[in-house]
Write a protein that holds these residues in place. Structure first.
Motif, PDB file in Angstrom:
ATOM      1  N   TYR A 181      -6.840   5.647  -0.222  1.00  0.00           N
ATOM      2  CA  TYR A 181      -7.161   5.573   0.932  1.00  0.00           C
ATOM      3  C   TYR A 181      -7.200   4.231   1.946  1.00  0.00           C
ATOM      4  O   TYR A 181      -7.311   3.191   1.539  1.00  0.00           O
ATOM      5  N   GLU A 182      -5.952   4.435   2.603  1.00  0.00           N
ATOM      6  CA  GLU A 182      -5.478   3.347   3.462  1.00  0.00           C
ATOM      7  C   GLU A 182      -6.804   2.497   4.102  1.00  0.00           C
ATOM      8  O   GLU A 182      -6.362   1.181   4.385  1.00  0.00           O
ATOM      9  N   GLU A 183      -7.722   2.911   4.616  1.00  0.00           N
ATOM     10  CA  GLU A 183      -8.821   2.604   5.303  1.00  0.00           C
ATOM     11  C   GLU A 183      -9.578   1.500   4.648  1.00  0.00           C
ATOM     12  O   GLU A 183     -10.312   0.919   5.148  1.00  0.00           O
ATOM     13  N   LEU A 184      -9.423   1.557   3.097  1.00  0.00           N
ATOM     14  CA  LEU A 184     -10.321   0.717   2.375  1.00  0.00           C
ATOM     15  C   LEU A 184      -9.251  -0.297   1.730  1.00  0.00           C
ATOM     16  O   LEU A 184      -8.343  -0.225   1.581  1.00  0.00           O
TER      17      LEU A 184
ATOM     18  N   VAL B  80      -3.914  -8.728  -8.045  1.00  0.00           N
ATOM     19  CA  VAL B  80      -5.322  -9.471  -8.223  1.00  0.00           C
ATOM     20  C   VAL B  80      -5.661 -10.237  -6.860  1.00  0.00           C
ATOM     21  O   VAL B  80      -6.523  -9.953  -6.407  1.00  0.00           O
ATOM     22  N   ASP B  81      -4.658 -11.085  -6.212  1.00  0.00           N
ATOM     23  CA  ASP B  81      -4.861 -11.650  -5.151  1.00  0.00           C
ATOM     24  C   ASP B  81      -4.988 -11.084  -3.718  1.00  0.00           C
ATOM     25  O   ASP B  81      -5.205 -11.451  -2.853  1.00  0.00           O
ATOM     26  N   ARG B  82      -4.686  -9.705  -3.829  1.00  0.00           N
ATOM     27  CA  ARG B  82      -4.777  -8.777  -2.746  1.00  0.00           C
ATOM     28  C   ARG B  82      -5.959  -7.697  -2.969  1.00  0.00           C
ATOM     29  O   ARG B  82      -5.910  -6.831  -1.910  1.00  0.00           O
ATOM     30  N   GLU B  83      -7.020  -7.877  -3.894  1.00  0.00           N
ATOM     31  CA  GLU B  83      -7.814  -6.899  -3.909  1.00  0.00           C
ATOM     32  C   GLU B  83      -8.723  -6.740  -2.799  1.00  0.00           C
ATOM     33  O   GLU B  83      -9.135  -5.647  -2.686  1.00  0.00           O
ATOM     34  N   ARG B  84      -8.962  -7.589  -2.032  1.00  0.00           N
ATOM     35  CA  ARG B  84      -9.879  -7.594  -0.803  1.00  0.00           C
ATOM     36  C   ARG B  84      -8.971  -6.843   0.632  1.00  0.00           C
ATOM     37  O   ARG B  84      -9.886  -6.854   1.352  1.00  0.00           O
ATOM     38  N   ASP B  85      -7.756  -6.820   0.386  1.00  0.00           N
ATOM     39  CA  ASP B  85      -7.061  -6.538   1.533  1.00  0.00           C
ATOM     40  C   ASP B  85      -6.964  -4.895   1.596  1.00  0.00           C
ATOM     41  O   ASP B  85      -6.929  -4.295   0.537  1.00  0.00           O
ATOM     42  N   LEU B  86      -6.912  -4.584   3.087  1.00  0.00           N
ATOM     43  CA  LEU B  86      -6.867  -2.937   3.133  1.00  0.00           C
ATOM     44  C   LEU B  86      -5.584  -2.732   2.694  1.00  0.00           C
ATOM     45  O   LEU B  86      -4.502  -3.320   2.938  1.00  0.00           O
ATOM     46  N   VAL B  87      -5.527  -1.328   2.290  1.00  0.00           N
ATOM     47  CA  VAL B  87      -4.288  -0.776   1.826  1.00  0.00           C
ATOM     48  C   VAL B  87      -3.340  -0.605   2.811  1.00  0.00           C
ATOM     49  O   VAL B  87      -1.962  -0.570   2.670  1.00  0.00           O
TER      50      VAL B  87
ATOM     51  N   GLY C   5       5.193  -0.639   0.803  1.00  0.00           N
ATOM     52  CA  GLY C   5       5.398   0.601   0.038  1.00  0.00           C
ATOM     53  C   GLY C   5       5.409   0.288  -1.691  1.00  0.00           C
ATOM     54  O   GLY C   5       4.850   0.940  -2.100  1.00  0.00           O
ATOM     55  N   GLY C   6       5.946  -0.851  -2.033  1.00  0.00           N
ATOM     56  CA  GLY C   6       6.066  -1.243  -3.389  1.00  0.00           C
ATOM     57  C   GLY C   6       4.687  -1.474  -4.039  1.00  0.00           C
ATOM     58  O   GLY C   6       4.373  -1.235  -4.874  1.00  0.00           O
ATOM     59  N   MET C   7       3.794  -2.087  -3.121  1.00  0.00           N
ATOM     60  CA  MET C   7       2.547  -2.491  -3.476  1.00  0.00           C
ATOM     61  C   MET C   7       1.453  -1.342  -3.619  1.00  0.00           C
ATOM     62  O   MET C   7       0.653  -1.398  -4.498  1.00  0.00           O
ATOM     63  N   LYS C   8       1.885  -0.373  -2.528  1.00  0.00           N
ATOM     64  CA  LYS C   8       0.921   0.820  -2.753  1.00  0.00           C
ATOM     65  C   LYS C   8       1.324   1.699  -4.174  1.00  0.00           C
ATOM     66  O   LYS C   8       0.517   2.125  -4.826  1.00  0.00           O
ATOM     67  N   ARG C   9       2.695   1.576  -4.258  1.00  0.00           N
ATOM     68  CA  ARG C   9       2.954   2.110  -5.489  1.00  0.00           C
ATOM     69  C   ARG C   9       2.275   1.778  -6.850  1.00  0.00           C
ATOM     70  O   ARG C   9       1.831   2.450  -7.695  1.00  0.00           O
ATOM     71  N   ARG C  10       2.439   0.424  -6.800  1.00  0.00           N
ATOM     72  CA  ARG C  10       1.695  -0.306  -7.950  1.00  0.00           C
ATOM     73  C   ARG C  10       0.263   0.085  -7.889  1.00  0.00           C
ATOM     74  O   ARG C  10      -0.451   0.223  -8.973  1.00  0.00           O
ATOM     75  N   LEU C  11      -0.431  -0.093  -7.053  1.00  0.00           N
ATOM     76  CA  LEU C  11      -2.010   0.280  -6.625  1.00  0.00           C
ATOM     77  C   LEU C  11      -2.197   1.704  -7.268  1.00  0.00           C
ATOM     78  O   LEU C  11      -2.999   1.953  -7.895  1.00  0.00           O
TER      79      LEU C  11
ATOM     80  N   THR D 161      -2.364  -2.521   4.715  1.00  0.00           N
ATOM     81  CA  THR D 161      -1.613  -3.586   4.979  1.00  0.00           C
ATOM     82  C   THR D 161      -0.343  -4.029   3.842  1.00  0.00           C
ATOM     83  O   THR D 161       0.101  -4.839   3.798  1.00  0.00           O
ATOM     84  N   PHE D 162      -0.693  -3.038   3.085  1.00  0.00           N
ATOM     85  CA  PHE D 162       0.432  -3.296   1.872  1.00  0.00           C
ATOM     86  C   PHE D 162       1.895  -2.636   2.197  1.00  0.00           C
ATOM     87  O   PHE D 162       2.067  -1.783   2.897  1.00  0.00           O
TER      88      PHE D 162
END
Lengths: 233, 428
Positions: A72-75, A109-116, A121-127, A118-119
């Motif tokens: 969910y990109e909005e979260l 861990v350091d990006r846990e509170r950021d909206l998806v 492509g690679g970060m989204k894949r890891r999430l 804003t990630f």
């Protein structure tokens, strides 16, 4: 072509590479294992017990990392993981610990509170990978998990998978990238037209094809020789 | 199974609230449109209704035509102007004048003769704007009243009337009227002449005044109580509230299709969660969002436009909750029928607009043809609007909420059954 006759086993601590051309039945096979599709006949066995029904307890032992970035990109990353963890009855401190552990593994861990949204492509894949690990599944199904990511993120994902394998997880990995299978897979299953046409280790597959002395046959050459060179759309 | 359901509901609410623009639109749009419609249809006592622009072209300039003009100018329903014939006709064509009435030369005398002896009646021309046919009927009725008053008054006591009485009496024997009828008319006119003579002797007072309306009217809008004025905002907020409730249902259905398109449905389906739980959670979050939208709209109407629940508060809440459940199950039905978000959105919007139009959310259902009024009982929006109207400005009790609630929940059951039968669960 629907999957017609596919049978293979997945062992603990092992990564099986599931290869096949477009339309061979890779994603359908993964969908059948996770219960997204109901087979007309045949069965999925987990420790010898058949998997049946939407709420079968054995589904809790399976983790899915779909080909799509199913987030969910909005979260925020954390809100996404809270939701996906709750689907497996996780809550409270157990869920918090699972989130921390999964985010640590994928380095977010350091990006846990950021909206998806804003990630990268690679970060989204890891999430996407982390979301499949929250409930600590014994079996992890990864459907082309590195599509569209940069080499750094791909390498990070590979390291994550190596770690999971060492933890005793059974991993089923579909991909079109032969070098990924060469690097990661303990065993390679090739399917085409809904049937298994090869199921062996990389060395076992290479032994099937003649090669020049000192020049091992590449997996891609083996794959093309098994599935043909005609285009699949 | 409660943890996944609560998580799914919370996630849907989080996503809704994360889009501030969508949140504002969900609440502001129904309030703005309902306020506009409410201002149009409000029967508030402190406001004068819009007067109908009417032109009177007096080509006669007789006492009768002047009296008609004066009476019409004093009418609260009409805004009278007196242009030339060409200007009047042009004004109607341009839409600045709704009805133009031309009183021809000789109208006063001819109407008097027709009044007493049934002779050829003068022709009054009415030019009207065809897009205002309803107002034409009103203007015709109002002018008939003023014309009858003016003509009868002039014929019984005016100078022209006296002359016409004398003239009619003089020519009565040659009129060709049947003898018995002629005798009665002669007696009537002789009596009128006698009354006028007495009035002249008394200094011009006491003569016959002509016709007037034979009754007076006591108008009372029947609302929740004798001292409670009708508040048009109550109906408009009910109508628009239902419309945007159903728009929220479209968002729910499209949202499910988007989740499927983005692969999120695969995660949901691969988890050990039952199909009923997944759809139940969707229905619950949809119901909460729809209810929130409806209650915020009515809350605004209560604070700003003094809309009150004059009937049963529990009945109002029951109708509102039933509306929200009906809307959310309608959203699930959209998701079960639709294939892609874009292809589904247009059809869903059209079906909702039809539903709210036939349900009386835009205009009251009494303006519909009879057959359509009967047919619209199969439209859930009609039951929703009627139920909310009953609990607000009509001031009816809880028993009047029961039928709308039962019918709305019946629609919800129907939509749920269709959803379960049609929903595509397989994912590739």
């Amino acid at each position: 072509m629907a999957v017609d006759d596919v049978s293979f086993a997945l062992e603990r601590g092992q990564l099986v590479g599931l290869l096949g051309p477009n339309g061979a039945g890779k994603t359908t096979t993964v969908s059948l294992i996770t219960g997204l599709l109901t087979p007309d006949r045949g069965q999925i066995l987990i420790d010898g017990q058949p998997l049946a029904g939407d709420t079968h307890p054995a589904k809790r032992r399976i983790g899915l990392v779909p080909q799509d970035l199913a987030l969910y990109e909005e979260l925020s990353a954390r809100a996404n993981l809270r939701f996906f963890g709750a689907l497996y009855q996780l809550s409270g401190k157990v869920l918090d610990e699972a989130i921390r552990s999964a985010l640590t593994l994928v380095g977010l861990v350091d990006r846990e509170r950021d909206l998806v949204k804003t990630f990268s492509g690679g970060m989204k894949r890891r999430l996407n990978l982390a979301a499949g690990l929250l409930h600590d599944p014994d079996i992890l199904l990864l459907d082309e998990p590195t599509v569209g990511v940069d080499p750094q993120s791909r390498n990070a994902i590979f390291e994550n998978l190596e770690t999971l394998k060492q933890q005793g997880k059974a991993l089923l990995y579909t991909t079109h990238y032969m070098e990924e299978a060469e690097r990661l897979a303990d065993r390679i299953v090739v399917i085409d037209h809904g049937r298994v046409i090869a199921d062996d280790t990389l060395a076992g597959l290479r032994a099937l094809a003649p090669a020049a002395p000192g020049m091992p046959v590449s997996l891609e050459s083996l794959f093309l020789s098994m599935t043909g060179r005609s285009l699949r759309d | 199974m409660l943890i996944p359901i609560v998580a799914m509901v919370r996630k849907d609410l989080q996503i809704f609230l994360s889009d501030r623009r969508a949140v504002i639109m969900s609440f502001v749009a129904p309030i703005a449109i309902a306020s506009f419609f409410g201002s149009l249809f409000s029967g508030s006592n402190d406001r004068q209704p819009a007067r109908i622009p009417v032109a009177i072209v007096d080509q006669d300039r007789s006492a009768v035509s002047k009296a008609i003009l004066a009476n019409a100018q004093g009418d609260k329903n009409l805004r009278i102007t007196t242009p030339t014939a060409d200007e009047a006709r042009d004004g109607v064509r341009r839409g600045s004048i709704t009805v133009a009435v031309m009183l021809p030369s000789g109208f006063g005398d001819a109407s008097g003769r027709a009044f007493f002896a049934g002779r050829e009646r003068p022709e009054v021309t009415m030019w009207y704007d065809p897009s205002h046919a309803v107002e034409l009927g009103l203007v015709r009725g109002v002018l008939t009243e003023h014309a009858m008053q003016a003509v009868s008054s002039q014929m019984f006591s005016g100078e022209a009337g006296r002359r016409l009485v004398d003239e009619t009496l003089k020519n009565l024997d040659q009129s060709g009227m049947p003898p018995a009828q002629r005798m009665l008319l002669k007696e009537l006119l002789t009596a009128v002449r006698g009354l006028n003579a007495k009035a002249d002797a008394a200094g011009g007072t006491g003569g016959p005044a002509g016709f007037s309306m034979p009754y007076t009217v006591h108008e009372e809008a029947v609302t929740s109580g004798s001292n409670v004025a009708y508040n048009g905002y109550a109906h408009s907020f009910a109508g628009m509230g239902i419309q945007f409730l159903l728009f929220a249902a479209i968002d729910l259905g499209i949202g499910i299709l988007v989740e499927r398109q983005r692969g999120l449905w695969k995660r949901l389906r691969s988890a050990p969660v039952s199909r009923v739980s997944i759809l139940g959670a969707k229905a619950a979050s949809g119901t909460l969002l729809a209810l929130m939208s409806l209650l915020v709209s009515f809350g605004f109407a209560m604070v700003v436009f003094k809309v009150r629940i004059q009937g049963s508060v529990i009945g109002f809440l029951a109708v509102a909750i039933a509306c929200a459940i009906m809307a959310s199950t309608f959203g699930l039905l959209i998701a079960s029928i639709g294939k892609t978000p874009n292809a589904t959105r247009g059809v869903a919007i059209l079906s909702v607009l039809m539903m709210v139009m036939l349900g009386g959310a835009w205009v009251p259902t009494f303006v519909f043809p009879g057959w359509m009024q009967r047919v619209t009982v199969v439209v859930p929006a009609r039951w929703a609007v009627d139920g909310l109207d009953a609990m607000t400005w009509r001031g009816l009790g809880f028993s009047e909420a029961v039928m709308p609630v039962v019918v709305l929940l019946g629609f919800a059951a129907l939509f749920s059954t269709l959803t379960l039968a049609r929903f595509r669960w397989d994912e590739r």
